[in-house]
Scaffold this motif. Sequence first.
Motif, short mmCIF file in Angstrom:
data_model
loop_
_atom_site.label_atom_id
_atom_site.label_comp_id
_atom_site.label_asym_id
_atom_site.label_seq_id
_atom_site.Cartn_x
_atom_site.Cartn_y
_atom_site.Cartn_z
N PRO A 19 0.79 -1.24 0.00
CA PRO A 19 0.00 0.00 0.00
C PRO A 19 0.82 1.28 0.00
CG PRO A 19 -0.88 -1.56 1.57
CD PRO A 19 0.41 -2.13 1.09
N LYS A 20 2.09 1.21 0.42
CA LYS A 20 2.91 2.43 0.43
C LYS A 20 3.12 2.96 -0.99
CE LYS A 20 7.35 -0.06 0.63
NZ LYS A 20 8.57 -0.27 1.44
N LYS A 21 2.88 2.10 -1.99
CA LYS A 21 2.99 2.52 -3.38
C LYS A 21 1.64 2.90 -3.98
CE LYS A 21 6.95 -0.54 -4.29
NZ LYS A 21 7.45 -1.67 -5.13
N PHE A 22 0.58 2.75 -3.19
CA PHE A 22 -0.77 2.99 -3.70
C PHE A 22 -1.10 4.48 -3.71
CE2 PHE A 22 -2.86 -1.36 -2.50
CZ PHE A 22 -2.03 -1.98 -3.42
N SER A 23 -1.96 4.86 -4.64
CA SER A 23 -2.56 6.19 -4.62
C SER A 23 -3.59 6.24 -3.49
CB SER A 23 -3.26 6.48 -5.95
OG SER A 23 -4.36 5.59 -6.13
N LEU A 24 -4.08 7.46 -3.18
CA LEU A 24 -5.10 7.61 -2.15
C LEU A 24 -6.33 6.78 -2.49
CD1 LEU A 24 -6.27 8.96 0.37
CD2 LEU A 24 -6.94 10.90 -1.06
N GLY A 25 -6.74 6.79 -3.76
CA GLY A 25 -7.90 6.02 -4.18
C GLY A 25 -7.72 4.53 -4.00
N MET A 26 -6.52 4.03 -4.31
CA MET A 26 -6.25 2.60 -4.15
C MET A 26 -6.23 2.21 -2.67
SD MET A 26 -3.37 2.01 -7.11
CE MET A 26 -3.10 0.27 -6.76
N LYS A 27 -5.70 3.10 -1.83
CA LYS A 27 -5.73 2.83 -0.38
C LYS A 27 -7.17 2.77 0.11
CE LYS A 27 -1.24 4.93 0.64
NZ LYS A 27 -0.54 6.07 1.28
N GLN A 28 -8.02 3.64 -0.46
CA GLN A 28 -9.43 3.65 -0.08
C GLN A 28 -10.10 2.34 -0.52
OE1 GLN A 28 -10.37 5.96 1.82
NE2 GLN A 28 -12.59 5.94 1.87
N ARG A 29 -9.76 1.86 -1.69
CA ARG A 29 -10.31 0.59 -2.18
C ARG A 29 -9.91 -0.57 -1.25
NH1 ARG A 29 -11.02 0.13 -8.30
NH2 ARG A 29 -11.02 2.25 -9.08
N LEU A 30 -8.65 -0.55 -0.80
CA LEU A 30 -8.20 -1.60 0.12
C LEU A 30 -8.96 -1.52 1.43
CD1 LEU A 30 -6.27 -3.94 0.66
CD2 LEU A 30 -4.55 -2.27 1.42
N GLY A 31 -9.24 -0.31 1.89
CA GLY A 31 -10.04 -0.15 3.10
C GLY A 31 -11.45 -0.71 2.93
N ILE A 32 -12.06 -0.45 1.77
CA ILE A 32 -13.39 -0.99 1.49
C ILE A 32 -13.35 -2.51 1.44
CG2 ILE A 32 -15.25 -1.09 -0.21
CD1 ILE A 32 -15.17 1.57 1.15
N GLU B 119 -16.93 9.10 4.51
CA GLU B 119 -16.39 9.58 3.24
C GLU B 119 -15.75 8.44 2.42
OE1 GLU B 119 -16.96 12.56 2.31
OE2 GLU B 119 -17.34 13.71 4.14
N PRO B 120 -16.53 7.41 2.05
CA PRO B 120 -15.95 6.23 1.38
C PRO B 120 -15.43 6.49 -0.03
CG PRO B 120 -18.33 6.11 1.36
CD PRO B 120 -17.97 7.27 2.24
N LEU B 121 -15.89 7.57 -0.69
CA LEU B 121 -15.46 7.83 -2.06
C LEU B 121 -14.28 8.79 -2.12
CD1 LEU B 121 -18.98 8.12 -3.75
CD2 LEU B 121 -17.53 6.11 -3.49
N ASN B 122 -13.72 9.10 -0.96
CA ASN B 122 -12.60 10.03 -0.88
C ASN B 122 -11.41 9.52 -1.70
OD1 ASN B 122 -11.08 12.24 0.05
ND2 ASN B 122 -10.18 10.99 1.67
#
Length: 241
Positions: free
Chosen positions: A130-143, A158-161
Amino acid sequence: MEKVIEIKNLSKLYKNGRGISDINLDIHKGDIFGFLGPNGSGKTTTMKIMTGLIKPDSGDVKILGHSISEEFELAMEKVSCIIETAESYSYLTAFENLKQFSRYYKDIDNNRIEEVLELTGLLKYKDEKPKKFSLGMKQRLGIAAAILSKPEVIILDEPLNGLDVEGMIQMRNIIKDLAEKENTTFFISSHLIHDVELTCTSIGVLYNGRMLNVDSTKNILNSYASLENYFISEVERNGRI
């Protein structure tokens, strides 16, 4: 309809004068509830109380019939949430992160992990960290982590952040599918009016810590051209603009 979340007379006031005052709300099974309000209106405070991160000054929340103040473990047993930011272990891969999270639950195998990675569009990145992920990709991993255990209630702040347009559409579809096919109940906070309008079945407007109104999205759009018009009308009607 079965009540899944019951919020009664919930209040929390901070020293700076911000907080929430006398929030009352019932959310039923399979609802996608949108908690709509500007930044600083009290959405995150409410959700932190709902998930036991902070204590209210007064009032209570029941989830699946259990009080968070008196039966916290039972109240949260079938609940998953993301509050403020989706955190992960930066030194583990996406798959390893979900493998770690799976240890908190029963009967989560590798197939389920790959299933949620596929649902959130991360399967091809499962061996990346995840350290290489964009903010959106980190959010996807959280989902992906939030839906891993097939919870009955999912609370998302704020799930679509950080998601791009494609990611927003994909997340909306995941939320709608889970609500429709598995009767999952969602409590979603956002200040993005358009996304709330497209995602949620019912909406509560929170402004300056007070709940102005709660109604179904269908009823709102029968009376107003858009959710934005409804929001402005509610705020003006309550003398806040």
